[in-house]
Design a protein around this motif. Structure first.
Motif, PDB file in Angstrom:
ATOM      1  N   MET A   1      32.553  59.830  68.604  1.00 16.75           N
ATOM      2  CA  MET A   1      33.867  60.294  68.999  1.00 16.75           C
ATOM      3  C   MET A   1      34.937  59.355  68.439  1.00 16.75           C
ATOM      4  O   MET A   1      34.781  58.140  68.455  1.00 16.75           O
ATOM      5  N   THR A   2      35.997  59.934  67.959  1.00 11.78           N
ATOM      6  CA  THR A   2      37.090  59.173  67.385  1.00 11.78           C
ATOM      7  C   THR A   2      37.882  58.477  68.479  1.00 11.78           C
ATOM      8  O   THR A   2      38.191  59.066  69.498  1.00 11.78           O
ATOM      9  N   GLU A   3      38.191  57.215  68.238  1.00 12.84           N
ATOM     10  CA  GLU A   3      39.032  56.468  69.175  1.00 12.84           C
ATOM     11  C   GLU A   3      40.418  56.288  68.578  1.00 12.84           C
ATOM     12  O   GLU A   3      40.554  56.079  67.383  1.00 12.84           O
ATOM     13  N   TYR A   4      41.401  56.388  69.438  1.00 13.72           N
ATOM     14  CA  TYR A   4      42.783  56.184  69.019  1.00 13.72           C
ATOM     15  C   TYR A   4      43.352  55.016  69.810  1.00 13.72           C
ATOM     16  O   TYR A   4      43.217  54.972  71.029  1.00 13.72           O
ATOM     17  N   HIS A   5      43.943  54.078  69.096  1.00 13.57           N
ATOM     18  CA  HIS A   5      44.581  52.937  69.753  1.00 13.57           C
ATOM     19  C   HIS A   5      46.096  52.969  69.535  1.00 13.57           C
ATOM     20  O   HIS A   5      46.855  52.744  70.457  1.00 13.57           O
ATOM     21  N   THR A   6      46.509  53.219  68.300  1.00 14.92           N
ATOM     22  CA  THR A   6      47.936  53.299  67.973  1.00 14.92           C
ATOM     23  C   THR A   6      48.174  54.490  67.055  1.00 14.92           C
ATOM     24  O   THR A   6      47.576  54.586  65.982  1.00 14.92           O
ATOM     25  N   LEU A   7      49.044  55.377  67.506  1.00 21.39           N
ATOM     26  CA  LEU A   7      49.393  56.573  66.736  1.00 21.39           C
ATOM     27  C   LEU A   7      50.837  56.427  66.270  1.00 21.39           C
ATOM     28  O   LEU A   7      51.736  56.216  67.086  1.00 21.39           O
ATOM     29  N   LEU A   8      51.049  56.515  64.971  1.00 16.89           N
ATOM     30  CA  LEU A   8      52.396  56.432  64.407  1.00 16.89           C
ATOM     31  C   LEU A   8      52.883  57.846  64.109  1.00 16.89           C
ATOM     32  O   LEU A   8      52.192  58.616  63.444  1.00 16.89           O
ATOM     33  N   VAL A   9      54.069  58.168  64.614  1.00 18.97           N
ATOM     34  CA  VAL A   9      54.642  59.507  64.406  1.00 18.97           C
ATOM     35  C   VAL A   9      55.995  59.339  63.715  1.00 18.97           C
ATOM     36  O   VAL A   9      56.988  59.008  64.359  1.00 18.97           O
ATOM     37  N   PRO A  10      56.049  59.537  62.397  1.00 24.13           N
ATOM     38  CA  PRO A  10      57.348  59.481  61.718  1.00 24.13           C
ATOM     39  C   PRO A  10      58.140  60.753  62.015  1.00 24.13           C
ATOM     40  O   PRO A  10      57.578  61.855  61.975  1.00 24.13           O
ATOM     41  N   VAL A  11      59.417  60.600  62.338  1.00 20.11           N
ATOM     42  CA  VAL A  11      60.229  61.763  62.687  1.00 20.11           C
ATOM     43  C   VAL A  11      61.568  61.726  61.946  1.00 20.11           C
ATOM     44  O   VAL A  11      62.097  60.666  61.641  1.00 20.11           O
ATOM     45  N   ALA A  12      62.066  62.936  61.693  1.00 21.64           N
ATOM     46  CA  ALA A  12      63.404  63.090  61.123  1.00 21.64           C
ATOM     47  C   ALA A  12      64.260  63.954  62.033  1.00 21.64           C
ATOM     48  O   ALA A  12      65.404  64.228  61.719  1.00 21.64           O
ATOM     49  N   GLY A  13      63.663  64.429  63.121  1.00 16.69           N
ATOM     50  CA  GLY A  13      64.395  65.256  64.074  1.00 16.69           C
ATOM     51  C   GLY A  13      64.118  66.738  63.930  1.00 16.69           C
ATOM     52  O   GLY A  13      64.756  67.557  64.568  1.00 16.69           O
ATOM     53  N   ARG A  14      63.173  67.111  63.079  1.00 16.22           N
ATOM     54  CA  ARG A  14      62.877  68.521  62.833  1.00 16.22           C
ATOM     55  C   ARG A  14      61.927  69.082  63.893  1.00 16.22           C
ATOM     56  O   ARG A  14      61.238  68.333  64.587  1.00 16.22           O
ATOM     57  N   ALA A  15      61.866  70.413  63.967  1.00 17.92           N
ATOM     58  CA  ALA A  15      60.985  71.066  64.945  1.00 17.92           C
ATOM     59  C   ALA A  15      59.527  70.691  64.710  1.00 17.92           C
ATOM     60  O   ALA A  15      58.766  70.481  65.663  1.00 17.92           O
ATOM     61  N   GLU A  16      59.123  70.580  63.451  1.00 18.63           N
ATOM     62  CA  GLU A  16      57.725  70.240  63.165  1.00 18.63           C
ATOM     63  C   GLU A  16      57.386  68.811  63.625  1.00 18.63           C
ATOM     64  O   GLU A  16      56.234  68.505  63.914  1.00 18.63           O
ATOM     65  N   ASP A  17      58.396  67.951  63.711  1.00 19.99           N
ATOM     66  CA  ASP A  17      58.176  66.604  64.245  1.00 19.99           C
ATOM     67  C   ASP A  17      57.855  66.670  65.736  1.00 19.99           C
ATOM     68  O   ASP A  17      57.076  65.864  66.242  1.00 19.99           O
ATOM     69  N   GLU A  18      58.459  67.617  66.423  1.00 18.05           N
ATOM     70  CA  GLU A  18      58.168  67.798  67.856  1.00 18.05           C
ATOM     71  C   GLU A  18      56.713  68.211  68.044  1.00 18.05           C
ATOM     72  O   GLU A  18      56.039  67.735  68.957  1.00 18.05           O
ATOM     73  N   ASP A  19      56.217  69.096  67.164  1.00 16.46           N
ATOM     74  CA  ASP A  19      54.808  69.493  67.224  1.00 16.46           C
ATOM     75  C   ASP A  19      53.905  68.283  67.009  1.00 16.46           C
ATOM     76  O   ASP A  19      52.887  68.124  67.690  1.00 16.46           O
ATOM     77  N   ALA A  20      54.263  67.431  66.046  1.00 19.64           N
ATOM     78  CA  ALA A  20      53.458  66.238  65.757  1.00 19.64           C
ATOM     79  C   ALA A  20      53.456  65.290  66.959  1.00 19.64           C
ATOM     80  O   ALA A  20      52.413  64.722  67.311  1.00 19.64           O
ATOM     81  N   LEU A  21      54.613  65.129  67.599  1.00 20.02           N
ATOM     82  CA  LEU A  21      54.669  64.253  68.775  1.00 20.02           C
ATOM     83  C   LEU A  21      53.831  64.823  69.911  1.00 20.02           C
ATOM     84  O   LEU A  21      53.103  64.085  70.582  1.00 20.02           O
ATOM     85  N   GLU A  22      53.900  66.126  70.125  1.00 24.39           N
ATOM     86  CA  GLU A  22      53.098  66.747  71.183  1.00 24.39           C
ATOM     87  C   GLU A  22      51.615  66.494  70.925  1.00 24.39           C
ATOM     88  O   GLU A  22      50.864  66.140  71.831  1.00 24.39           O
ATOM     89  N   LEU A  23      51.177  66.645  69.673  1.00 26.19           N
ATOM     90  CA  LEU A  23      49.777  66.398  69.319  1.00 26.19           C
ATOM     91  C   LEU A  23      49.420  64.931  69.548  1.00 26.19           C
ATOM     92  O   LEU A  23      48.371  64.614  70.111  1.00 26.19           O
ATOM     93  N   ALA A  24      50.296  64.023  69.112  1.00 29.89           N
ATOM     94  CA  ALA A  24      50.033  62.588  69.286  1.00 29.89           C
ATOM     95  C   ALA A  24      49.937  62.233  70.770  1.00 29.89           C
ATOM     96  O   ALA A  24      49.066  61.447  71.165  1.00 29.89           O
ATOM     97  N   CYS A  25      50.799  62.803  71.582  1.00 22.85           N
ATOM     98  CA  CYS A  25      50.746  62.518  73.022  1.00 22.85           C
ATOM     99  C   CYS A  25      49.460  63.064  73.633  1.00 22.85           C
ATOM    100  O   CYS A  25      48.851  62.414  74.490  1.00 22.85           O
ATOM    101  N   HIS A  26      49.026  64.224  73.192  1.00 19.53           N
ATOM    102  CA  HIS A  26      47.761  64.783  73.675  1.00 19.53           C
ATOM    103  C   HIS A  26      46.609  63.848  73.294  1.00 19.53           C
ATOM    104  O   HIS A  26      45.751  63.532  74.137  1.00 19.53           O
ATOM    105  N   LEU A  27      46.578  63.400  72.047  1.00 20.43           N
ATOM    106  CA  LEU A  27      45.518  62.487  71.600  1.00 20.43           C
ATOM    107  C   LEU A  27      45.586  61.171  72.372  1.00 20.43           C
ATOM    108  O   LEU A  27      44.553  60.592  72.717  1.00 20.43           O
ATOM    109  N   SER A  28      46.796  60.711  72.637  1.00 18.99           N
ATOM    110  CA  SER A  28      46.969  59.465  73.399  1.00 18.99           C
ATOM    111  C   SER A  28      46.363  59.590  74.790  1.00 18.99           C
ATOM    112  O   SER A  28      45.642  58.695  75.234  1.00 18.99           O
ATOM    113  N   ARG A  29      46.667  60.677  75.456  1.00 16.44           N
ATOM    114  CA  ARG A  29      46.123  60.875  76.808  1.00 16.44           C
ATOM    115  C   ARG A  29      44.598  60.984  76.766  1.00 16.44           C
ATOM    116  O   ARG A  29      43.910  60.414  77.603  1.00 16.44           O
ATOM    117  N   CYS A  30      44.060  61.697  75.776  1.00 13.09           N
ATOM    118  CA  CYS A  30      42.604  61.838  75.646  1.00 13.09           C
ATOM    119  C   CYS A  30      41.939  60.487  75.389  1.00 13.09           C
ATOM    120  O   CYS A  30      40.795  60.274  75.774  1.00 13.09           O
TER     121      CYS A  30
END
Length: 144
Positions: A1-30
């Motif tokens: 199983m993959t372990e996540y310790h630090t997830l970097l999410v580069p953002v410019a303020g676009r809608a697709e950045d929000e999707d990336a943050l949602e995914l990163a937060c889900h992975l963080s919680r998991c």
């Protein structure tokens, strides 16, 4: 199983950045609350010094970071924010991944075309080629 310790999410303020943050937060919680670092990069024109204070860009970037910090709360995730200035966005993201010791970069992408063909632009391919860690591309579905 993959372990996540630090997830970097580069953002410019676009809608697709929000999707990336949602995914990163889900992975963080998991992963048991892995660190999520949201970074916005101001691209500084070569005619200016790299540390030039471009007030309008800084204000815009701070607004974007504040919005993503609040989105992190919405996704039950603590988010660190980081504002950088660089000449080129792709190399700055790769350097930030090294600096933050990120084991994963989660980046959003939308549907772009270049001469009528699908394109990932310049930043995403650079990151895919040069990242020192895993890269997860969150592609926003094109609306029909």
């Amino acid at each position: 199983m993959t372990e996540y310790h630090t997830l970097l999410v580069p953002v410019a303020g676009r809608a697709e950045d929000e999707d990336a943050l949602e995914l990163a937060c889900h992975l963080s919680r998991c992963a048991g609350n892995a660190r999520v670092v949201v970074t916005h990069i101001i691209s500084v024109d070569r005619s200016l010094p790299l540390d030039a204070e471009i007030d309008s860009e800084i204000a815009k970037a701070e607004g974007v970071l504040s919005r993503f910090e609040n989105l992190g709360k919405k996704y039950n995730c603590s988010v660190e924010t980081n504002l950088l200035q660089a000449r080129a966005v792709g190399p700055a993201i790769v350097d930030e991944a090294v600096e933050q010791k990120a084991d994963t970069i989660v980046i959003g992408s939308d549907y772009k075309t270049h001469f009528g063909e699908f394109s990932l632009g310049e930043v995403v391919p650079y990151i895919l080629q040069n990242a020192p860690c895993r890269v997860i591309l969150s592609h926003r579905q094109q609306s029909i």
